[in-house]
Design a protein around this motif. Structure first.
Motif, mmCIF file in Angstrom:
data_model
loop_
_atom_site.group_PDB
_atom_site.id
_atom_site.type_symbol
_atom_site.label_atom_id
_atom_site.label_comp_id
_atom_site.label_asym_id
_atom_site.label_seq_id
_atom_site.Cartn_x
_atom_site.Cartn_y
_atom_site.Cartn_z
ATOM 1 N N PRO A 163 -75.952 96.806 32.923
ATOM 2 C CA PRO A 163 -76.665 97.612 33.919
ATOM 3 C C PRO A 163 -76.801 99.053 33.476
ATOM 4 O O PRO A 163 -75.929 99.604 32.815
ATOM 5 C CB PRO A 163 -75.781 97.486 35.163
ATOM 6 C CG PRO A 163 -74.422 97.181 34.631
ATOM 7 C CD PRO A 163 -74.639 96.376 33.384
ATOM 8 N N PRO A 165 -76.594 102.872 34.085
ATOM 9 C CA PRO A 165 -75.901 103.727 35.044
ATOM 10 C C PRO A 165 -76.872 104.443 35.956
ATOM 11 O O PRO A 165 -77.871 105.003 35.527
ATOM 12 C CB PRO A 165 -75.133 104.702 34.143
ATOM 13 C CG PRO A 165 -74.967 103.985 32.843
ATOM 14 C CD PRO A 165 -76.207 103.151 32.688
ATOM 15 N N SER A 167 -78.607 102.876 38.332
ATOM 16 C CA SER A 167 -79.534 101.923 38.918
ATOM 17 C C SER A 167 -78.807 101.067 39.950
ATOM 18 O O SER A 167 -77.597 100.899 39.900
ATOM 19 C CB SER A 167 -80.141 101.035 37.827
ATOM 20 O OG SER A 167 -79.133 100.282 37.180
ATOM 21 N N PRO A 169 -77.855 97.547 41.434
ATOM 22 C CA PRO A 169 -77.825 96.150 40.995
ATOM 23 C C PRO A 169 -78.322 95.229 42.088
ATOM 24 O O PRO A 169 -78.448 95.614 43.255
ATOM 25 C CB PRO A 169 -76.328 95.919 40.714
ATOM 26 C CG PRO A 169 -75.636 96.843 41.661
ATOM 27 C CD PRO A 169 -76.532 98.055 41.780
ATOM 28 N N THR A 495 -75.145 101.782 40.005
ATOM 29 C CA THR A 495 -74.224 101.468 38.916
ATOM 30 C C THR A 495 -73.465 102.723 38.515
ATOM 31 O O THR A 495 -74.071 103.759 38.251
ATOM 32 C CB THR A 495 -74.999 100.922 37.709
ATOM 33 O OG1 THR A 495 -75.716 99.753 38.109
ATOM 34 C CG2 THR A 495 -74.046 100.579 36.579
ATOM 35 N N TRP A 568 -65.946 99.898 47.486
ATOM 36 C CA TRP A 568 -66.903 99.293 46.572
ATOM 37 C C TRP A 568 -67.052 97.808 46.894
ATOM 38 O O TRP A 568 -66.107 97.144 47.316
ATOM 39 C CB TRP A 568 -66.431 99.444 45.117
ATOM 40 C CG TRP A 568 -66.734 100.778 44.515
ATOM 41 C CD1 TRP A 568 -65.966 101.899 44.558
ATOM 42 C CD2 TRP A 568 -67.889 101.130 43.745
ATOM 43 N NE1 TRP A 568 -66.558 102.935 43.894
ATOM 44 C CE2 TRP A 568 -67.743 102.490 43.375
ATOM 45 C CE3 TRP A 568 -69.023 100.440 43.344
ATOM 46 C CZ2 TRP A 568 -68.707 103.161 42.613
ATOM 47 C CZ3 TRP A 568 -69.981 101.101 42.586
ATOM 48 C CH2 TRP A 568 -69.812 102.447 42.237
ATOM 49 N N GLN A 572 -69.468 93.924 42.510
ATOM 50 C CA GLN A 572 -70.053 95.012 41.741
ATOM 51 C C GLN A 572 -68.972 95.821 41.037
ATOM 52 O O GLN A 572 -69.131 96.218 39.876
ATOM 53 C CB GLN A 572 -70.879 95.913 42.649
ATOM 54 C CG GLN A 572 -71.585 97.051 41.907
ATOM 55 C CD GLN A 572 -72.236 98.044 42.839
ATOM 56 O OE1 GLN A 572 -71.988 98.017 44.044
ATOM 57 N NE2 GLN A 572 -73.054 98.923 42.303
ATOM 58 N N GLU A 575 -67.569 93.949 37.950
ATOM 59 C CA GLU A 575 -68.475 93.881 36.809
ATOM 60 C C GLU A 575 -68.525 95.187 36.033
ATOM 61 O O GLU A 575 -68.976 95.206 34.888
ATOM 62 C CB GLU A 575 -69.881 93.508 37.280
ATOM 63 C CG GLU A 575 -69.995 92.074 37.784
ATOM 64 C CD GLU A 575 -71.376 91.761 38.313
ATOM 65 O OE1 GLU A 575 -72.156 92.726 38.496
ATOM 66 O OE2 GLU A 575 -71.673 90.571 38.545
ATOM 67 N N ASN A 576 -68.084 96.282 36.628
ATOM 68 C CA ASN A 576 -68.103 97.580 35.959
ATOM 69 C C ASN A 576 -66.716 98.047 35.559
ATOM 70 O O ASN A 576 -66.535 99.218 35.227
ATOM 71 C CB ASN A 576 -68.753 98.625 36.881
ATOM 72 C CG ASN A 576 -70.232 98.403 37.068
ATOM 73 O OD1 ASN A 576 -71.043 98.766 36.218
ATOM 74 N ND2 ASN A 576 -70.610 97.782 38.176
ATOM 75 N N ARG A 657 -68.017 100.549 32.906
ATOM 76 C CA ARG A 657 -68.011 102.010 32.888
ATOM 77 C C ARG A 657 -66.603 102.573 32.930
ATOM 78 O O ARG A 657 -66.408 103.762 32.681
ATOM 79 C CB ARG A 657 -68.805 102.563 34.080
ATOM 80 C CG ARG A 657 -70.192 101.999 34.249
ATOM 81 C CD ARG A 657 -70.955 101.798 32.965
ATOM 82 N NE ARG A 657 -71.059 103.010 32.156
ATOM 83 C CZ ARG A 657 -71.408 103.040 30.888
ATOM 84 N NH1 ARG A 657 -71.656 101.905 30.254
ATOM 85 N NH2 ARG A 657 -71.485 104.179 30.240
#
Length: 747
Positions: A163, A165, A167, A169, A495, A568, A572, A575-576, A657
């Motif tokens: 992804p 950063p 944006s 998802p 993201t 959060w 999501q 995944e980061n 990230r």
């Protein structure tokens, strides 16, 4: 190529005097056409697998003379190329460069013999994820020969689907566990209602036998009618067959209800238990056993007895219709059995509860033994481990024996009460028959119906322990699913960039009151790397778990891009985030699946990018099966260092990230530490925020900042050079000099 005005003139016609510029221009154009023809020949030769040695000189450009010698003996790729060659190689008086005497024979020897161009067939492509054969897809004409990679199905090209950063998802729909529990409960209620219909029909058909005996005793034996006997027998036989069919149908429905419960609630229970383990307890994983207990109860005979209890008043009413005295006896016996069931529950509930608790503790010991089997065998700890398990098992068995003893006594008393009730029914019925108030057939029928009215209550008493276990299991499953934090859908955020803020976190794990972390605060910008060092027991690992949301702080906040981790979206956020724990565990499966975090939608490019980012591609390539190497539950055939490096690639999967590495070089050799240093360098280039927990100086050369923990508090925090200089000047009496393990050297 000829111009329109010179179509009737040969290209090699001598030029007229006084036009040197036109002659020179024609020569330049001829050379350009020759160069274009040579390029076509080189392209064809490369496509057909030929080596165009005679087509290029040392500077990479073909000479006109060499081109003229070889063009006539080469295979033309198409009609357009053939026309261009024929137009380009017509005789002309233009003076060409002098040819070398060796050029012509050399060109003749190296030129390939003419051959026909055949269609090249491209075989099927084997997909790496599924192993199935997929038809070859033709390249998009828009791509041309640029060699640009096509975009993967789940992400942008070149990035492995990572992804961007900033944006937003796409939301992944997560099931609501409370809704799943309600749906499962509704399905059970619907099926139980259907079963209840068949139960009523079955119990009504049970009356066929008493009625049959009543008719035989009072009509057939007195009238001596064979026809009446045959007709009664046929009707009762049909009723009995129908009763057995209805009973089988309700058992089939209950069995499929149990299967549906497991199918609908199995995955939600496991997911909710995994989320609930954030509180530091794995006890909720045993709720899967509670789900199995619910399924077992649904298919047991105890539930059928309980379902038969509401029909008991119908049989009591029939007995009342036969004679009120006999009905009063049945009512009194029913009340005594209900009181017996209440006494049974009061006398056995606590003991059954204790037995379940001790069994859970014994199961935890078994799980611990399975995880530490190598340690137990290596240090001869088997007797001690078995003794710990045996202690809780013995307590569970003792409580279970006490509960079962009481249950057996009360069940025997209830059975005796039922038999005495039948004796009373027959005796008092015979007395009433002597007085002429009823017939012998009515006495027998009333006794059978009374027995049928009391049997469900007796069966419920015998299966009371299973019923209490079912209730406890049902309550635990309901509490787990209805109170799961995954039921609350979070807003999807952009993201993250990778900014990390830790604000005065305090952690006091329950039920102890010992402070593990106290007032920890620091901030990292996107792409910065931090090393966390400190003495053993200073809270480094606890801090690492808190940064990835594995445990929650008692107070304070951990924020990713200014948002608290608890706010959060769970999917999501995961995944980061990348996490390499201190105790590395891999899942049973291939190396490819472990790097991809067991995700089915992971692309090969994402897996390869993670391996490259973690610098483990060469390690994986050294295995005979490469990325398809199967890893067992204990990590075999990988060594400790190899498992750690594979887990490092898993942490970097999907271009997270924020990555937290807990002692990433504890099992690494020198090449492994060099690869780890390269991975940190790659992460810095991709603006990935990395927090490394370490005690070795080898990694300190590759971080931007250092955080020193001492007894759960921040002792120092700042840039690498400042902290290292301060630590070097500190006296050993302060206790900070031993925080860093000097074993290992930086690359």
């Amino acid at each position: 190529m000829l111009t329109k005005g010179s179509q009737n003139k040969p290209f090699g016609e001598p030029p007229q005097a006084g036009r040197p510029n036109e002659v020179q221009g024609g020569a330049d154009k001829c050379l350009a056409d020759i160069d274009a023809a040579v390029r076509d020949l080189k392209t064809l030769a490369a496509y057909e697998g030929l080596t165009p040695k005679g087509l290029a000189n040392t500077n990479g450009q073909a000479s006109p003379a060499g081109a003229r010698e070889t063009s006539g003996r080469s295979t033309t790729p198409s009609a357009q190329s053939r026309a261009r060659l024929e137009n380009s190689f017509q005789p002309q008086p233009i003076t060409a460069e002098p040819r070398s005497p060796v050029a012509e024979p050399q060109a003749r020897e190296e030129s390939a013999p003419p051959r026909s161009r055949t269609e090249v067939k491209i075989g099927p492509v084997i997909e790496g994820d599924t192993g199935l054969l997929a038809p070859h897809k033709k390249a998009d004409s828009s791509g041309g020969g640029s060699g640009a990679k096509s975009s993967p199905p789940n992400g942008g090209g070149g990035g492995g689907g990572a992804p961007v950063p900033g944006s937003f998802p796409k939301r992944v729909e997560m099931p609501d566990f409370a809704v799943a529990f309600k749906n499962g409960l509704d399905a059970v209620r619907k099926n139980i209602a259907i079963v209840m219909v068949f139960t009523i029909m079955t119990n009504i058909l049970v009356l066929a036998i008493p009625i049959y005996l009543f008719q035989i005793a009072d009509r057939v034996l007195t009238s001596r009618s064979v026809d009446t006997l045959v007709m009664l027998t046929v009707v009762v036989a049909a009723a009995v067959i129908l009763q057995m069919a209805f009973d089988a149908i309700r058992r089939f429905i209950l069995m499929r209800t149990a299967v549906e419960i497991g199918a609908q609630l199995g995955a939600p229970v496991l997911a909710a238990a995994a989320r609930s383990s954030l509180n530091g307890s794995a006890r909720d994983y045993h709720v899967l056993g509670d789900l199995q207990q619910i399924r077992s109860f649904i298919t047991s005979g105890t539930l059928l007895s309980i379902l038969d209890v509401p029909i008991a008043p119908l049989f009591v009413l029939v007995v009342f219709l036969i004679h009120p005295h006999l009905g009063s006896i049945v009512v009194g016996a029913s009340l005594l059995l209900i009181f017996t069931a209440y006494v049974n529950q009061r006398m056995t509930a606590q003991h059954f509860s204790d037995a379940n608790g001790f069994n859970s503790r014994a199961t935890l010991h078994v799980d611990s033994m399975s995880r530490n089997s190598q340690i137990i065998n290596a240090m001869a700890m088997i007797p001690e481990a078995v003794r710990m398990w045996g202690r809780d098992t013995a307590l569970a068995l003792r409580s279970q024996v006490r509960a079962q003893d009481r249950n057996i006594v009360i069940s025997s008393a209830s059975k005796s009460l039922r038999l005495l009730t039948q004796v009373a029914m027959l005796g008092w019925g015979a007395f009433l028959a002597i007085k002429g108030e009823m017939t012998g057939g009515m006495v027998i029928a009333a006794s059978i119906i009374a027995s049928r009215a009391l049997t469900p209550i007796e069966g419920a008493i015998e299966g009371w322990s299973g019923f209490t276990q079912y209730l406890a299991s049902f309550q635990r499953v309901r509490a787990l699913l209805q109170t799961s934090p995954l039921n609350f859908q979070r807003l999807l955020l952009p993201t993250p960039q990778g900014r990390l803020d830790v604000d005065r976190i305090l952690y006091v794990p329950p039920p102890t009151k010992k402070v593990i972390l106290n007032g920890i605060s620091f901030s990292l910008l996107p792409g910065e790397t931090l090393a966390v060092i400190g003495n053993s027991g200073s809270g480094k690992t606890t801090l690492g778990k808190m940064l990835v949301g594995s445990i929650l702080p008692t107070s304070g906040n951990v924020r990713l891009d200014l948002m608290d981790l608890r706010n959060w979206d769970q999917r999501q956020f995961g995944e980061n985030i990348g996490y390499l724990p201190q105790d590395v565990q891999l899942f049973p499966g291939s190396i490819k699946a472990n790097i991809a975090r067991m995700r089915d939608d992971a692309t090969d490019q994402q897996i390869f990018d993670a391996a490259i980012l973690a610098d483990v591609h060469e390690l994986i390539a050294s295995f005979p099966q490469g990325y398809e190497t199967f890893v067992a539950a204990d990590g075999a055939p990988l060594s400790g260092g190899q498992k750690q490096r594979i887990a490092l690639a898993r942490a970097f999967f999907g271009s997270p990230r924020l990555v937290v590495l807990d002692e990433p070089n504890s099992n690494l050799d020198s090449p492994g530490e060099i690869a780890l240093a390269k991975a940190l360098l790659h992460a810095r280039k991709q603006k990935i925020t990395v927090v490394t927990i370490t005690q070795r100086t080898a990694l300190l050369n590759h971080v931007d900042k250092i955080l020193v923990l001492n007894n759960g508090s921040v002792a120092m925090f700042g840039s690498r050079n400042e902290i290292l200089k301060t630590l070097a000047n500190k006296s050993r009496n302060t206790g900070l000099g031993g925080m860093i393990d000097n074993s290992g050297t930086g690359p």
